[in-house]
Design a protein around this motif. Structure first.
Motif, PDB file in Angstrom:
ATOM      1  N   ARG A  10      36.287  74.056  38.942  1.00  0.00           N
ATOM      2  CA  ARG A  10      35.864  74.497  40.276  1.00  0.00           C
ATOM      3  C   ARG A  10      36.380  73.600  41.401  1.00  0.00           C
ATOM      4  NH1 ARG A  10      32.023  75.763  36.805  1.00  0.00           N
ATOM      5  NH2 ARG A  10      30.760  73.919  36.927  1.00  0.00           N
ATOM      6  N   VAL A  11      37.279  72.696  41.063  1.00  0.00           N
ATOM      7  CA  VAL A  11      37.883  71.834  42.087  1.00  0.00           C
ATOM      8  C   VAL A  11      39.090  72.556  42.682  1.00  0.00           C
ATOM      9  CG1 VAL A  11      39.095  69.655  42.503  1.00  0.00           C
ATOM     10  CG2 VAL A  11      37.091  69.705  40.988  1.00  0.00           C
ATOM     11  N   THR A  12      39.154  72.577  44.002  1.00  0.00           N
ATOM     12  CA  THR A  12      40.296  73.149  44.706  1.00  0.00           C
ATOM     13  C   THR A  12      41.267  72.012  45.021  1.00  0.00           C
ATOM     14  OG1 THR A  12      38.857  74.822  45.684  1.00  0.00           O
ATOM     15  CG2 THR A  12      41.022  74.526  46.678  1.00  0.00           C
ATOM     16  N   PHE A  13      42.543  72.248  44.739  1.00  0.00           N
ATOM     17  CA  PHE A  13      43.570  71.221  44.919  1.00  0.00           C
ATOM     18  C   PHE A  13      44.374  71.502  46.181  1.00  0.00           C
ATOM     19  CE2 PHE A  13      42.253  70.744  40.675  1.00  0.00           C
ATOM     20  CZ  PHE A  13      42.572  69.460  40.277  1.00  0.00           C
ATOM     21  N   TYR A  14      44.003  70.800  47.252  1.00  0.00           N
ATOM     22  CA  TYR A  14      44.730  70.895  48.521  1.00  0.00           C
ATOM     23  C   TYR A  14      45.753  69.755  48.550  1.00  0.00           C
ATOM     24  CZ  TYR A  14      40.812  73.849  49.937  1.00  0.00           C
ATOM     25  OH  TYR A  14      39.870  74.833  50.022  1.00  0.00           O
ATOM     26  N   LEU A  15      46.686  69.788  47.611  1.00  0.00           N
ATOM     27  CA  LEU A  15      47.661  68.717  47.481  1.00  0.00           C
ATOM     28  C   LEU A  15      49.037  69.183  47.882  1.00  0.00           C
ATOM     29  CD1 LEU A  15      46.849  67.116  43.999  1.00  0.00           C
ATOM     30  CD2 LEU A  15      46.082  66.418  46.255  1.00  0.00           C
ATOM     31  N   SER A  16      49.824  68.241  48.342  1.00  0.00           N
ATOM     32  CA  SER A  16      51.243  68.495  48.548  1.00  0.00           C
ATOM     33  C   SER A  16      51.989  67.219  48.199  1.00  0.00           C
ATOM     34  CB  SER A  16      51.537  68.927  49.984  1.00  0.00           C
ATOM     35  OG  SER A  16      51.245  67.896  50.886  1.00  0.00           O
ATOM     36  N   GLY A  17      53.248  67.412  47.873  1.00  0.00           N
ATOM     37  CA  GLY A  17      54.123  66.279  47.634  1.00  0.00           C
ATOM     38  C   GLY A  17      55.101  66.167  48.782  1.00  0.00           C
ATOM     39  N   ARG A  18      55.606  64.948  48.963  1.00  0.00           N
ATOM     40  CA  ARG A  18      56.612  64.727  50.004  1.00  0.00           C
ATOM     41  C   ARG A  18      57.761  63.970  49.340  1.00  0.00           C
ATOM     42  NH1 ARG A  18      53.770  62.483  54.582  1.00  0.00           N
ATOM     43  NH2 ARG A  18      53.414  60.741  53.187  1.00  0.00           N
ATOM     44  N   THR A  19      58.944  64.563  49.364  1.00  0.00           N
ATOM     45  CA  THR A  19      60.116  63.933  48.752  1.00  0.00           C
ATOM     46  C   THR A  19      60.750  62.954  49.733  1.00  0.00           C
ATOM     47  OG1 THR A  19      61.568  65.722  49.463  1.00  0.00           O
ATOM     48  CG2 THR A  19      60.535  65.955  47.288  1.00  0.00           C
ATOM     49  N   PRO A  20      61.637  62.070  49.255  1.00  0.00           N
ATOM     50  CA  PRO A  20      62.254  61.086  50.156  1.00  0.00           C
ATOM     51  C   PRO A  20      62.999  61.702  51.339  1.00  0.00           C
ATOM     52  CG  PRO A  20      62.636  60.461  47.878  1.00  0.00           C
ATOM     53  CD  PRO A  20      62.001  61.835  47.861  1.00  0.00           C
ATOM     54  N   ASP A  21      63.519  62.922  51.176  1.00  0.00           N
ATOM     55  CA  ASP A  21      64.215  63.563  52.303  1.00  0.00           C
ATOM     56  C   ASP A  21      63.256  64.325  53.218  1.00  0.00           C
ATOM     57  OD1 ASP A  21      63.633  65.721  50.700  1.00  0.00           O
ATOM     58  OD2 ASP A  21      65.709  66.366  50.432  1.00  0.00           O
ATOM     59  N   GLY A  22      61.951  64.184  52.983  1.00  0.00           N
ATOM     60  CA  GLY A  22      60.950  64.799  53.851  1.00  0.00           C
ATOM     61  C   GLY A  22      60.562  66.212  53.491  1.00  0.00           C
ATOM     62  N   GLU A  23      61.141  66.756  52.439  1.00  0.00           N
ATOM     63  CA  GLU A  23      60.812  68.116  52.019  1.00  0.00           C
ATOM     64  C   GLU A  23      59.448  68.159  51.337  1.00  0.00           C
ATOM     65  OE1 GLU A  23      62.459  71.120  52.455  1.00  0.00           O
ATOM     66  OE2 GLU A  23      63.596  69.886  53.868  1.00  0.00           O
ATOM     67  N   PRO A  24      58.605  69.115  51.739  1.00  0.00           N
ATOM     68  CA  PRO A  24      57.301  69.233  51.079  1.00  0.00           C
ATOM     69  C   PRO A  24      57.419  69.992  49.747  1.00  0.00           C
ATOM     70  CG  PRO A  24      57.487  70.868  52.804  1.00  0.00           C
ATOM     71  CD  PRO A  24      58.740  70.035  52.859  1.00  0.00           C
ATOM     72  N   VAL A  25      56.518  69.638  48.831  1.00  0.00           N
ATOM     73  CA  VAL A  25      56.384  70.362  47.571  1.00  0.00           C
ATOM     74  C   VAL A  25      54.902  70.702  47.457  1.00  0.00           C
ATOM     75  CG1 VAL A  25      56.698  70.284  45.079  1.00  0.00           C
ATOM     76  CG2 VAL A  25      58.174  68.914  46.539  1.00  0.00           C
ATOM     77  N   VAL A  26      54.580  71.971  47.229  1.00  0.00           N
ATOM     78  CA  VAL A  26      53.184  72.392  47.083  1.00  0.00           C
ATOM     79  C   VAL A  26      53.022  73.085  45.738  1.00  0.00           C
ATOM     80  CG1 VAL A  26      52.757  72.581  49.575  1.00  0.00           C
ATOM     81  CG2 VAL A  26      53.600  74.558  48.298  1.00  0.00           C
ATOM     82  N   PRO A  27      51.792  73.160  45.229  1.00  0.00           N
ATOM     83  CA  PRO A  27      51.578  73.811  43.931  1.00  0.00           C
ATOM     84  C   PRO A  27      52.153  75.225  43.868  1.00  0.00           C
ATOM     85  CG  PRO A  27      49.612  72.622  44.561  1.00  0.00           C
ATOM     86  CD  PRO A  27      50.556  72.570  45.742  1.00  0.00           C
ATOM     87  N   GLY A  28      52.132  75.946  44.972  1.00  0.00           N
ATOM     88  CA  GLY A  28      52.680  77.298  44.993  1.00  0.00           C
ATOM     89  C   GLY A  28      54.167  77.335  44.657  1.00  0.00           C
ATOM     90  N   ASP A  29      54.878  76.253  44.983  1.00  0.00           N
ATOM     91  CA  ASP A  29      56.303  76.169  44.643  1.00  0.00           C
ATOM     92  C   ASP A  29      56.513  76.105  43.131  1.00  0.00           C
ATOM     93  OD1 ASP A  29      56.836  76.042  47.366  1.00  0.00           O
ATOM     94  OD2 ASP A  29      57.101  73.858  47.373  1.00  0.00           O
TER      95      ASP A  29
END
Length: 118
Positions: A81-100
């Protein structure tokens, strides 16, 4: 553990959960920093918020697996029941999200445990 924790009110405090997940994620190769925060919600739910600085998308996938595993150790089945509002940030500034990575956005722990099982 989840049901007993709710019945007896013994869920670990938010600060302990935040530190445990943060420590686990920090140990991963390819992770250079994070701003993770965990908050309890009603009915055994919770939310994990933040950005993790990662080398690439595969590292972010490992971060998600590690976060889910750590939360499962601490919260038992309540991790579903935990919601994951996470994102990643790569060295070039591009975001990565679970949806990707093929999940809903934001995903619940239940989905992540099912889809990201090794």
């Amino acid at each position: 553990m989840g049901l007993l924790s709710r019945v007896f009110g013994s869920r670990p405090d938010e600060s302990s959960v935040t530190h445990a997940v943060g420590d686990a994620v920090t140990q991963l190769p390819g992770v250079s920093g994070h701003s993770l925060t965990y908050q309890h919600q009603q009915y055994g739910g919770g939310a994990l918020h933040g950005v993790v600085d990662v080398d690439d998308s595969p590292t972010f996938l490992t971060v998600l697996r590690t976060a889910v595993s750590t939360l499962a150790d601490l919260l038992g089945d309540d991790v579903d029941r935990v919601t994951f509002y996470l994102s990643g940030r790569t060295p070039d500034g591009e975001p990565v999200v679970p949806g990707d990575l093929g999940t809903s956005q934001p995903p619940l722990g239940r989905e992540l445990r099912t889809r990201l099982a090794p």
